[in-house]
Design a protein around this motif. Structure first.
Motif, PDB file in Angstrom:
ATOM      1  N   LEU A 260     -58.575  28.797-121.533  1.00  0.00           N
ATOM      2  CA  LEU A 260     -58.577  28.079-122.804  1.00  0.00           C
ATOM      3  C   LEU A 260     -59.307  26.871-123.057  1.00  0.00           C
ATOM      4  CD1 LEU A 260     -54.588  28.966-123.247  1.00  0.00           C
ATOM      5  CD2 LEU A 260     -56.829  30.348-123.986  1.00  0.00           C
ATOM      6  N   CYS A 261     -59.956  26.346-121.974  1.00  0.00           N
ATOM      7  CA  CYS A 261     -60.609  25.209-122.022  1.00  0.00           C
ATOM      8  C   CYS A 261     -61.744  24.971-120.968  1.00  0.00           C
ATOM      9  CB  CYS A 261     -59.578  23.783-121.854  1.00  0.00           C
ATOM     10  SG  CYS A 261     -60.280  22.272-121.675  1.00  0.00           S
ATOM     11  N   ASP A 262     -63.016  24.465-121.627  1.00  0.00           N
ATOM     12  CA  ASP A 262     -64.078  24.252-120.589  1.00  0.00           C
ATOM     13  C   ASP A 262     -64.393  25.972-119.848  1.00  0.00           C
ATOM     14  OD1 ASP A 262     -64.047  21.948-121.536  1.00  0.00           O
ATOM     15  OD2 ASP A 262     -63.968  21.008-119.494  1.00  0.00           O
ATOM     16  N   ALA A 263     -64.186  27.026-120.566  1.00  0.00           N
ATOM     17  CA  ALA A 263     -64.569  28.137-119.991  1.00  0.00           C
ATOM     18  C   ALA A 263     -65.967  28.236-119.379  1.00  0.00           C
ATOM     19  CB  ALA A 263     -64.304  29.262-120.856  1.00  0.00           C
ATOM     20  N   ALA A 264     -66.793  27.709-119.974  1.00  0.00           N
ATOM     21  CA  ALA A 264     -68.318  27.770-119.633  1.00  0.00           C
ATOM     22  C   ALA A 264     -68.631  27.083-118.556  1.00  0.00           C
ATOM     23  CB  ALA A 264     -69.358  27.237-120.754  1.00  0.00           C
ATOM     24  N   SER A 265     -67.732  25.973-118.105  1.00  0.00           N
ATOM     25  CA  SER A 265     -68.357  25.088-116.764  1.00  0.00           C
ATOM     26  C   SER A 265     -67.453  25.159-115.764  1.00  0.00           C
ATOM     27  CB  SER A 265     -68.188  23.634-117.382  1.00  0.00           C
ATOM     28  OG  SER A 265     -67.060  23.251-117.887  1.00  0.00           O
ATOM     29  N   MET A 266     -66.118  25.992-115.735  1.00  0.00           N
ATOM     30  CA  MET A 266     -65.632  26.006-114.640  1.00  0.00           C
ATOM     31  C   MET A 266     -66.125  26.931-113.643  1.00  0.00           C
ATOM     32  SD  MET A 266     -61.388  25.698-115.583  1.00  0.00           S
ATOM     33  CE  MET A 266     -61.275  26.764-116.959  1.00  0.00           C
ATOM     34  N   LEU A 267     -65.594  26.743-112.340  1.00  0.00           N
ATOM     35  CA  LEU A 267     -66.277  27.544-111.156  1.00  0.00           C
ATOM     36  C   LEU A 267     -65.220  28.759-111.008  1.00  0.00           C
ATOM     37  CD1 LEU A 267     -68.607  27.924-109.010  1.00  0.00           C
ATOM     38  CD2 LEU A 267     -66.736  26.753-107.585  1.00  0.00           C
ATOM     39  N   PRO A 268     -65.438  30.056-110.881  1.00  0.00           N
ATOM     40  CA  PRO A 268     -64.865  31.013-110.643  1.00  0.00           C
ATOM     41  C   PRO A 268     -64.000  30.668-109.434  1.00  0.00           C
ATOM     42  CG  PRO A 268     -66.766  31.988-111.402  1.00  0.00           C
ATOM     43  CD  PRO A 268     -66.995  30.402-111.192  1.00  0.00           C
ATOM     44  N   LEU A 269     -62.749  31.123-109.199  1.00  0.00           N
ATOM     45  CA  LEU A 269     -62.145  30.772-108.043  1.00  0.00           C
ATOM     46  C   LEU A 269     -62.481  31.453-106.710  1.00  0.00           C
ATOM     47  CD1 LEU A 269     -59.552  29.187-106.830  1.00  0.00           C
ATOM     48  CD2 LEU A 269     -58.048  31.166-107.470  1.00  0.00           C
ATOM     49  N   ASP A 270     -62.998  32.718-106.894  1.00  0.00           N
ATOM     50  CA  ASP A 270     -63.331  33.524-105.987  1.00  0.00           C
ATOM     51  C   ASP A 270     -64.825  32.870-105.220  1.00  0.00           C
ATOM     52  OD1 ASP A 270     -65.360  34.506-107.573  1.00  0.00           O
ATOM     53  OD2 ASP A 270     -64.568  36.374-107.626  1.00  0.00           O
ATOM     54  N   GLN A 271     -65.351  32.009-106.034  1.00  0.00           N
ATOM     55  CA  GLN A 271     -66.545  31.347-105.521  1.00  0.00           C
ATOM     56  C   GLN A 271     -66.707  29.948-104.676  1.00  0.00           C
ATOM     57  OE1 GLN A 271     -69.907  30.746-108.268  1.00  0.00           O
ATOM     58  NE2 GLN A 271     -69.527  32.629-109.155  1.00  0.00           N
ATOM     59  N   VAL A 272     -65.144  29.552-104.676  1.00  0.00           N
ATOM     60  CA  VAL A 272     -64.835  28.127-103.945  1.00  0.00           C
ATOM     61  C   VAL A 272     -64.944  28.437-102.572  1.00  0.00           C
ATOM     62  CG1 VAL A 272     -62.869  26.554-103.394  1.00  0.00           C
ATOM     63  CG2 VAL A 272     -63.270  27.479-105.947  1.00  0.00           C
ATOM     64  N   PRO A 273     -64.482  29.470-102.123  1.00  0.00           N
ATOM     65  CA  PRO A 273     -64.617  29.388-100.271  1.00  0.00           C
ATOM     66  C   PRO A 273     -66.160  29.473 -99.942  1.00  0.00           C
ATOM     67  CG  PRO A 273     -63.184  31.293-101.235  1.00  0.00           C
ATOM     68  CD  PRO A 273     -63.815  30.650-102.389  1.00  0.00           C
ATOM     69  N   PHE A 274     -67.048  29.925-100.643  1.00  0.00           N
ATOM     70  CA  PHE A 274     -68.443  29.718-100.325  1.00  0.00           C
ATOM     71  C   PHE A 274     -69.043  28.443-100.396  1.00  0.00           C
ATOM     72  CE2 PHE A 274     -67.803  34.219-101.781  1.00  0.00           C
ATOM     73  CZ  PHE A 274     -67.745  34.765-100.762  1.00  0.00           C
ATOM     74  N   LEU A 275     -68.430  27.545-101.483  1.00  0.00           N
ATOM     75  CA  LEU A 275     -69.141  26.560-101.834  1.00  0.00           C
ATOM     76  C   LEU A 275     -68.303  25.459-100.499  1.00  0.00           C
ATOM     77  CD1 LEU A 275     -70.287  24.247-103.552  1.00  0.00           C
ATOM     78  CD2 LEU A 275     -68.190  24.065-104.860  1.00  0.00           C
ATOM     79  N   LEU A 276     -67.149  25.704-100.390  1.00  0.00           N
ATOM     80  CA  LEU A 276     -66.658  24.688 -99.228  1.00  0.00           C
ATOM     81  C   LEU A 276     -67.093  24.983 -97.864  1.00  0.00           C
ATOM     82  CD1 LEU A 276     -62.633  24.888 -99.596  1.00  0.00           C
ATOM     83  CD2 LEU A 276     -64.090  22.948 -99.986  1.00  0.00           C
ATOM     84  N   GLN A 277     -67.485  26.015 -97.589  1.00  0.00           N
ATOM     85  CA  GLN A 277     -68.143  26.350 -96.192  1.00  0.00           C
ATOM     86  C   GLN A 277     -69.483  25.515 -96.243  1.00  0.00           C
ATOM     87  OE1 GLN A 277     -68.911  30.363 -95.795  1.00  0.00           O
ATOM     88  NE2 GLN A 277     -67.035  31.176 -95.888  1.00  0.00           N
ATOM     89  N   ASP A 278     -70.241  25.559 -97.353  1.00  0.00           N
ATOM     90  CA  ASP A 278     -71.623  24.536 -97.281  1.00  0.00           C
ATOM     91  C   ASP A 278     -71.318  23.092 -97.243  1.00  0.00           C
ATOM     92  OD1 ASP A 278     -73.056  26.800 -97.187  1.00  0.00           O
ATOM     93  OD2 ASP A 278     -73.448  26.698 -99.441  1.00  0.00           O
TER      94      ASP A 278
END
Length: 282
Positions: free
Chosen positions: A247-265
């Protein structure tokens, strides 16, 4: 030298582990906040990352008068307090008005000041004097060196015990666009405060879709990795299980399922950057 700051039962800055400030942009429902926070807490624990839950009870900076702004102060704080209590995680939310500060400070661990209000002296000092950690977002219109004066105002109100973070979220670059200058992160570190990089607002296209802001979320991982390599102490990431339905900032939020890969890096980059800084000091 950057001084570490205590949030809950951990510290951010200096030689401390990476800190992730993350959650849905705005509280859409109790279920969304708690389920997202539970997943983020587990991911951070797995990777040795400190976690702070972020979500907003109200969003004042909306493009359209018809935009969703959140559940409001009373209901929003009830959800954040439950997440803090049930999951045992520190919580951050933003305040927009002086008359909100006292009530919000009773519930959350970190008060965040919106980027557009960073030069409002009385507001910054009121937030800084509330006895909580303060995350001051640098205005899109502000040169990074100018944040030294903002921090000076906050410290004048909070005293030597003040706990302040400074947050980069991009700079205005023409119309409806932002750009991240990685030199800014080193300049912000000169304040002595831990530096946080907001990877999701930095890729926004403010007002870029006419009745709402756009964004290039595919660049969130790229810029976040660059910021970690540049030496930031924490990442600020707004995330949602289904961003396109948010409902807010839909175009800029990161999909939750991509967070694990980002955290590893990011964990690896944070460690390498910390070692490089140590070599430079020696």
């Amino acid at each position: 030298m950057t001084h570490s700051v205590t949030i809950g039962d951990f510290r951010i800055g200096g030689e401390e582990p990476l800190c992730l400030i993350a959650g849905p942009c705005v509280i859409e429902s109790r279920e969304l906040v708690l389920s997202t926070a539970e997943r983020l807490k587990a991911l951070c624990s797995e990777h040795g990352v400190h976690f702070v839950l972020k979500s907003s009870f109200a969003k004042e900076n909306r493009t359209s008068v018809d935009a969703y702004t959140g559940p409001g102060l009373e209901e929003g704080l009830r959800v954040l307090e439950e997440a803090r209590r049930e999951l045992g995680v520190p919580v951050l939310t933003d305040v927009h008005q002086e008359d909100q500060i006292a009530a919000v400070a009773e519930v959350v661990d970190v008060l965040q000041t919106p980027a557009f209000l960073c030069r409002q002296t009385r507001f910054i000092q009121a937030v800084a004097s509330a006895g909580r950690v303060v995350n001051i977002k640098k205005g899109q219109f502000l040169a990074p060196r100018d944040m030294a004066k903002v921090v000076e105002k906050a410290r004048a109100a909070s005293g030597p015990e003040g706990r302040i973070l400074v947050c980069e979220r991009g700079a205005t670059f023409g119309y409806n666009n932002l750009v991240s200058d990685m030199r800014s992160l080193a300049i912000l570190a000169g304040t002595g405060c831990p530096v946080v990089y907001d990877g999701t607002h930095s890729i926004q296209l403010p007002g870029g879709e006419g009745n709402r802001s756009g964004g290039n979320r595919e660049f969130v991982p790229l810029l976040s990795r660059a910021a970690l390599a540049a030496g930031v102490d924490g990442l600020f990431i707004e995330t949602h299980p289904e961003p396109d339905k948010a409902l807010c900032d839909a175009a800029s939020m990161l999909p939750l399922d991509q967070v694990p890969f980002l955290l590893q890096d990011c964990v690896r980059l944070h460690a390498v950057s910390r070692e490089a800084r140590a070599r430079t000091r020696s």
